[in-house]
Design an enzyme around this catalytic site. Structure first.
Site, PDB file in Angstrom:
ATOM      1  N   ASP A   9      25.281  15.342 -10.960  1.00 58.86           N
ATOM      2  CA  ASP A   9      24.352  14.258 -10.601  1.00 58.86           C
ATOM      3  C   ASP A   9      23.200  14.929  -9.835  1.00 58.86           C
ATOM      4  O   ASP A   9      23.370  15.998  -9.234  1.00 58.86           O
ATOM      5  CB  ASP A   9      25.096  13.259  -9.709  1.00 58.86           C
ATOM      6  CG  ASP A   9      24.135  12.338  -8.973  1.00 58.86           C
ATOM      7  OD1 ASP A   9      23.340  11.645  -9.637  1.00 58.86           O
ATOM      8  OD2 ASP A   9      24.145  12.363  -7.716  1.00 58.86           O
ATOM      9  N   ASP A  11      20.283  13.100  -7.679  1.00 59.75           N
ATOM     10  CA  ASP A  11      19.945  12.530  -6.358  1.00 59.75           C
ATOM     11  C   ASP A  11      21.179  12.484  -5.454  1.00 59.75           C
ATOM     12  O   ASP A  11      22.138  11.806  -5.756  1.00 59.75           O
ATOM     13  CB  ASP A  11      19.380  11.112  -6.518  1.00 59.75           C
ATOM     14  CG  ASP A  11      17.938  11.146  -7.008  1.00 59.75           C
ATOM     15  OD1 ASP A  11      17.642  10.469  -8.009  1.00 59.75           O
ATOM     16  OD2 ASP A  11      17.123  11.878  -6.412  1.00 59.75           O
TER      17      ASP A  11
HETATM   18  C1  XBP Z   1      20.443   7.412  -7.300  1.00 57.50           C
HETATM   19  C2  XBP Z   1      19.864   6.078  -7.528  1.00 57.50           C
HETATM   20  C3  XBP Z   1      18.414   5.952  -7.797  1.00 57.50           C
HETATM   21  C4  XBP Z   1      17.603   6.427  -6.590  1.00 57.50           C
HETATM   22  C5  XBP Z   1      16.206   5.837  -6.619  1.00 57.50           C
HETATM   23  O1  XBP Z   1      21.622   7.365  -8.124  1.00 57.50           O
HETATM   24  O2  XBP Z   1      20.596   5.087  -7.543  1.00 57.50           O
HETATM   25  O3  XBP Z   1      18.174   4.596  -8.004  1.00 57.50           O
HETATM   26  O4  XBP Z   1      18.235   5.962  -5.400  1.00 57.50           O
HETATM   27  O5  XBP Z   1      15.588   6.198  -7.841  1.00 57.50           O
HETATM   28  P1  XBP Z   1      22.107   8.740  -8.799  1.00 57.50           P
HETATM   29  P2  XBP Z   1      14.874   5.060  -8.752  1.00 57.50           P
HETATM   30  O6  XBP Z   1      22.321   9.712  -7.667  1.00 57.50           O
HETATM   31  O7  XBP Z   1      23.375   8.365  -9.494  1.00 57.50           O
HETATM   32  O8  XBP Z   1      21.018   9.176  -9.727  1.00 57.50           O
HETATM   33  O9  XBP Z   1      14.033   4.225  -7.832  1.00 57.50           O
HETATM   34  O10 XBP Z   1      14.047   5.848  -9.747  1.00 57.50           O
HETATM   35  O11 XBP Z   1      16.015   4.314  -9.386  1.00 57.50           O
HETATM   36 MG    MG Z   2      23.631  10.544  -6.622  1.00 59.38          MG
END
Ligand code: XBP
Ligand code: MG
Length: 263
Positions: A9, A11
Site C-alpha cells: 500500500d 499512503d
Molecule cells: C488512503 C486513503 C486516501 C487518502 C486520501 O488509503 O484512504 O483516501 O487518505 O487520498 P490507502 P484521496 O492507504 O489504502 O491508499 O483524497 O486521493 O482519496
Molecule cells: Mg494506507
C-alpha cells in the site's frame, strides 16, 4: 510456493503521507470558504472512510446542518476534492516525502532476490506516481511492475478489487504474495484477496482494528535505526527482513503459522 511478489500500500505504508493529505484538505476547504476544521482527532476518525471524496461526503452527512445546505455541499464535494487533489499534487511536487522505515531496504532485498513488486493505493494513480518518484527515486520506481490507484477500480478498499487488479497485472496467485498495509480497510482488502498480510500502522491509523493480520509490527525497521521492543519481542530481531518474511509466509502456506499477529 516461494514468494512471487510483495504488494505495498502507498499512503501510510511506503510513505507517511496522511498529514500531507490532511493539509491539502484544509487548504481546499479554505479555498471554498468552508470553516471545516479537520484537526488530528477528527481526521483520525474520518480516515476509517476510504477515499477522500467519500470522506468529504461522510463529513457533510455527519454535520448538523439544514437538509438544503447539506444537499448544496454534497453537490460541491467533487469540486472540493478536485481542489484538494490539485493542492496535494503541489505539496508533493515541492516537498520531501517521508519514507517509512525499512521500505527502501525491503524493496532492495526483494529486487536482489528476484521477488516482484507492486504498489496499490486508494488515492488516484496520478497522485501516486510522482509521490513514489519523489520518495523512492526513479530507479526504485522502475522496480514496481504494477501500480493500481483508486481510479482504476470500481470498488475501493476494504473491497479486494485493488489487490485483485495488482495480482492480475502481475499474473501471480494471491497465496504467493505478501501485502503491506497501514489501515484496517487495507488489511481487510488484502485478507479478502487471499494474501499474507503484514500491517505497520501509521500515526493516523494506530487506533484502528487489525484483528487477523498475519504480522503486526510498529514498522518494518532498519538496521541501526533504534530497536523497537515490540519488533524485538515478536521477531527476536530489530527489523523485518525478506528472509524472515519468506519463512513466515512458508509456515502460513503450510498451515503451521503461529497465532495471527505474532511472528
Ligand atoms: C488512503 C486513503 C486516501 C487518502 C486520501 O488509503 O484512504 O483516501 O487518505 O487520498 P490507502 P484521496 O492507504 O489504502 O491508499 O483524497 O486521493 O482519496
Ligand atoms: Mg494506507
Amino acid at each position: 510456493m516461494r514468494i512471487a511478489a510483495l504488494i505495498f500500500d502507498v499512503d501510510g505504508t511506503i510513505v507517511d503521507t496522511e498529514e500531507l493529505h490532511r493539509q491539502a484538505f484544509l487548504a481546499a476547504f479554505y479555498e471554498f470558504n468552508l470553516r471545516w476544521d479537520w484537526g488530528p482527532h477528527t481526521y483520525m476518525e474520518l480516515l476509517t472512510v476510504s477515499g477522500g471524496k467519500e470522506r468529504i461526503a461522510a463529513y457533510i452527512d455527519s454535520r448538523d446542518e439544514p437538509a438544503s445546505e447539506k444537499a448544496r455541499l454534497r453537490e460541491l464535494a467533487p469540486a472540493i476534492h478536485a481542489a484538494k487533489t490539485r493542492i496535494y499534487g503541489e505539496i508533493i511536487a515541492r516537498g520531501t516525502v517521508p519514507l517509512r522505515p525499512g521500505v527502501m531496504r525491503l524493496l532492495r532485498e526483494a529486487r536482489s532476490a528476484g521477488v516482484r513488486l507492486a504498489a496499490v493505493a486508494t488515492t488516484r494513480t496520478a497522485n501516486v506516481r510522482p509521490l513514489l518518484a519523489a520518495a523512492l527515486g526513479a530507479e526504485a520506481l522502475g522496480w514496481i511492475e504494477a501500480l493500481v490507484g483508486g481510479d482504476q477500480v470500481a470498488r475501493r478498499k476494504p473491497d479486494p478489487e485493488t489487490y485483485e487488479r495488482a495480482l492480475a497485472a502481475l499474473r501471480v496467485p494471491a497465496r504467493g504474495c505478501v501485502a503491506f498495509e497501514d489501515s484496517a480497510n487495507g488489511l481487510r482488502a488484502a485478507q479478502a484477496a487471499g494474501l499474507y498480510t503484514v500491517v505497520t500502522p501509521a500515526r493516523w491509523t494506530m487506533p484502528q482494528e487489525f484483528a487477523g493480520a498475519d504480522l503486526l509490527l510498529p514498522s518494518l525497521g532498519d538496521p541501526g535505526k533504534g530497536e523497537d521492543p515490540v519488533t524485538e519481542r515478536q521477531l527476536g530481531e530489530p527489523y523485518l527482513t525478506l528472509k524472515r518474511i519468506e519463512a513466515l509466509h512458508a509456515a502460513w502456506q503450510a498451515g503451521t503459522a503461529p497465532a495471527r499477529g505474532a511472528a
